[in-house]
Scaffold this motif. Structure first.
Motif: not given
Length: 653
Positions: A201-225
């Motif tokens: 649930a924690c990881l899917n919430r992060l994936l769900g926040m990837i928007n159309s701009t982020m989706a075409v980036r060559m790399g990235g990271q997102m995280g909470v505690i």
């Protein structure tokens, strides 16, 4: 208190902070001296520490990345992170809120409890759940639909694998697009104390926040505690990837030679979107058919406690209630795994689950051998499915297949009231105004049951463990397995041959004679008020002055004008003395010996909501004579003093 995010992947401009000698800073130094070794010596390279005394207590968490297998490398990482924070943070600030994301290890510490924070908390104090994120400034330019689709699939599969991987909750992956674009490497990780469901649930919430701009980036990271993910066009972790994908994973339609690549986007995405929409539509249609065509009939055989009373048979149709297949609930709870287990009650275990549409649920699986379990199941379906109120837990549906009797409720993440009021650390999260709001919410739920619902319902087992709390700490009364329907419009009691309930909350006329009425619930409510005030359980092994229960002690203090001695000091009785005194007075009125002397819940709400309403003088409460040394009384109570045990006592009549 602001959150300081130290992005250890960027260069830091260090300056030496001034030496601090405050108790908090001393506690941070003590944590810094012990946490690296504790983290590295853990089999999963994860450790938590609580150090010091309130209000200077420090909560800390450290975790090394799953591919860091060497103990000394892990210890050095945590040690170096403490040093980086000390060098890079303004003087004094390094002693308080710090969240360090994400290099070879993660370090979080704070003077507020980070361990009971919601999963989406970005830092120790939270900021609305907005995660840390960092994205490559370059975009994918070649075969955009293919690359973006493969990256999305790679991240999804990496997240799934991390959530299901034990004990580290860690996974890595790689995808090769077979184009001029390089391989893409991925990583996902949760703290290993999370269950598989909470991690996902924690990881899917992060994936769900990837928007159309982020989706075409060559790399990235997102995280909470508690969780994070990362992907790059270069290998940034050690070891071989745990999963591997190729272009066949997506199998997109290739554009014709010479066709603009912009046309490839709808060619690929439209069929995918259509397929997703169709799957969602078919699932929703199936669910609607299940619900609209559902007919519940639970007459069964007569059980020992039926007593010839009216037992309703619900044959209605409802769009709010579902009949679940056992296989659905097996999948939702991961085969009723221990990791998903929320607790164990008198009639069975409760598990957290997730439906295919993403809805979190709480699943109560009743013990197949329990006759009471079937009675509870029947009561819940026939009663609570008909009751709708914001202060009652919502029953979403049930499952009745062969020996399986299962109830499905809305999932409430903050557990139950007893989880907070009887724990010193968690209790501090609830200030006086929030406790008053909780009490008023419980009262409104009881008024609905006693007066405003289509059925007149007496709960009979009201206690803190049966009061659940939602995301905003609003109370919801739960567990209607012992509830009774009253056909009387007055406050006169009914009589039962079998007394069921929990010692410490049972009204005296019910415990001794089997007489129950709406005033029985009022008595239980009064006990809860005293427990909220004091932070102590009414019955148990604790001694209260000359008494073995809280009620007698409360009356003694009231008579002596020392009622503030009962109030938990963290509630600051001096600042709220007038309101707390009214609260104490109302609680005493609710636990009067004679049921006729107790107010109705409607009266209670009127007294709580108005400071001008004149309160009656309470008389001696029930169980006042249960003093230490009173052998006849103490023997009865001590024999069943476990506060959360639901008991049945046969009463001869």
């Amino acid at each position: 208190m602001a959150i300081i995010l130290l992005l250890l992947l960027t260069s830091l401009t260090p300056f030496q902070a001034a030496a601090q000698t405050t108790p908090v800073c001393d506690n941070v130094k003590a944590v810094a001296a012990t946490l690296p070794n504790q983290t590295s010596s853990s089999p999963v390279h994860f450790a938590t520490v609580t150090y010091g005394q309130a209000p200077d207590v420090v909560y800390a968490l450290a975790q090394c990345r799953g591919d860091i297998l060497n103990d000394s490398t892990c210890a050095n990482c945590v040690t170096n992170t403490f040093q980086l924070i000390s060098n890079a943070t303004p003087a004094g600030a390094q002693c308080y809120t710090v969240a360090s994301y994400y290099a070879d290890c993660i370090l979080v510490y704070n003077t507020e409890d980070i361990f009971s924070a919601p999963l989406n908390t970005v830092g120790p104090t939270g900021d609305g759940g907005t995660p840390f994120e960092r994205w490559n400034i370059k975009n994918v330019t070649d075969d955009v639909p293919l690359i973006a689709g493969l990256i999305h699939k790679l991240l999804g599969e990496t997240v799934d694998k991390a959530a299901s991987s034990t004990p580290r909750r860690f996974a890595t992956g790689v995808v090769d697009s077979n184009t001029i674009f390089p391989k893409v490497y991925s990583l996902a990780q949760c703290t290993p104390d999370l269950s598989a469901g909470d991690c996902l649930a924690c990881l899917n919430r992060l994936l769900g926040m990837i928007n159309s701009t982020m989706a075409v980036r060559m790399g990235g990271q997102m995280g909470v505690i508690r969780c994070y993910f990362r992907y790059e066009a270069n290998k940034f972790y050690g070891g071989e990837p745990m999963l591997s994908l190729g272009p066949q994973a997506l199998n997109p339609t290739k554009p014709k030679r010479g066709m603009s690549k912009l046309w490839a986007i709808p060619i690929v995405l439209v069929p995918l979107a259509a397929a997703a929409f169709l799957a969602t539509f078919l699932y929703a249609r199936r669910l609607r058919k299940q619900r609209k065509g559902m007919v519940v009939r639970l007459e069964g055989s007569r059980h020992p406690d039926s007593e010839g009373e009216e037992h309703l048979v619900w044959q209605g149709k409802s769009s709010e209630f579902s009949m679940f297949d056992f296989e659905q609930l097996l999948e939702a709870t991961q085969n009723f795994s221990e990791e998903n287990k929320l607790g164990q009650g008198g009639f069975g275990a409760v598990y957290k689950g997730k439906l295919p549409d993403g809805l979190d649920i709480a699943v109560k699986r009743l013990a197949s051998h329990s006759g009471q379990g079937f009675t509870e199941f029947r009561n819940e379906v026939q009663l609570i499915a008909k009751l709708q109120h914001s202060n009652l837990v919502r029953l979403l549906g049930c499952c009745s297949q062969e020996d399986e009797k299962i109830l499905v409720y809305e999932y409430l993440p903050n557990k139950s009231l007893d989880f907070f009021i009887f724990d010193e650390k968690r209790r501090a999260l609830l200030d006086w105004s929030k406790l008053v709001s909780i009490v008023e919410g419980i009262a409104h739920g009881l008024i609905y049951l006693h007066k405003h619902s289509r059925l007149r319902v007496i709960h009979r087992d009201l206690k803190p463990s049966n009061i659940l709390l939602d995301n905003e700490m609003n109370p919801k009364i739960s567990d209607f397995g012992l509830a009774k329907i009253s056909t009387s419009n007055n406050n006169e009691g009914s009589i039962t041959r079998r007394v069921v309930g929990t010692y410490g909350y049972m009204a005296p006329e019910y415990a001794s004679e089997g007489i129950f009425s709406i005033k029985s619930d009022v008595f239980s409510f009064g006990v809860i008020m005293f427990e909220i005030l004091s932070g102590m359980r009414n019955s148990g092994s604790k001694q209260f002055g000359d008494f073995i229960n809280l009620l007698g002690y409360a009356w003694q203090l009231w008579e002596e004008g020392r009622w503030t001695d009962l109030v938990d000091a963290t509630l600051d009785p001096k600042s709220h003395s007038e309101m707390m005194m009214r609260f104490f007075n109302i609680a005493l009125l609710c636990v009067q010996e004679n049921a006729t002397d107790r107010p109705t819940m409607e009266d209670v709400i009127a007294m709580l909501s108005s400071n001008t309403t004149v309160l009656a003088e309470p008389m001696q409460p029930a169980y006042f004579n249960l003093r230490v040394g009173n052998e006849a009384s103490s023997t009865v109570i001590d024999s069943c003093s476990i506060n959360d045990m639901t008991i049945s006592v046969a009463v001869g009549r």
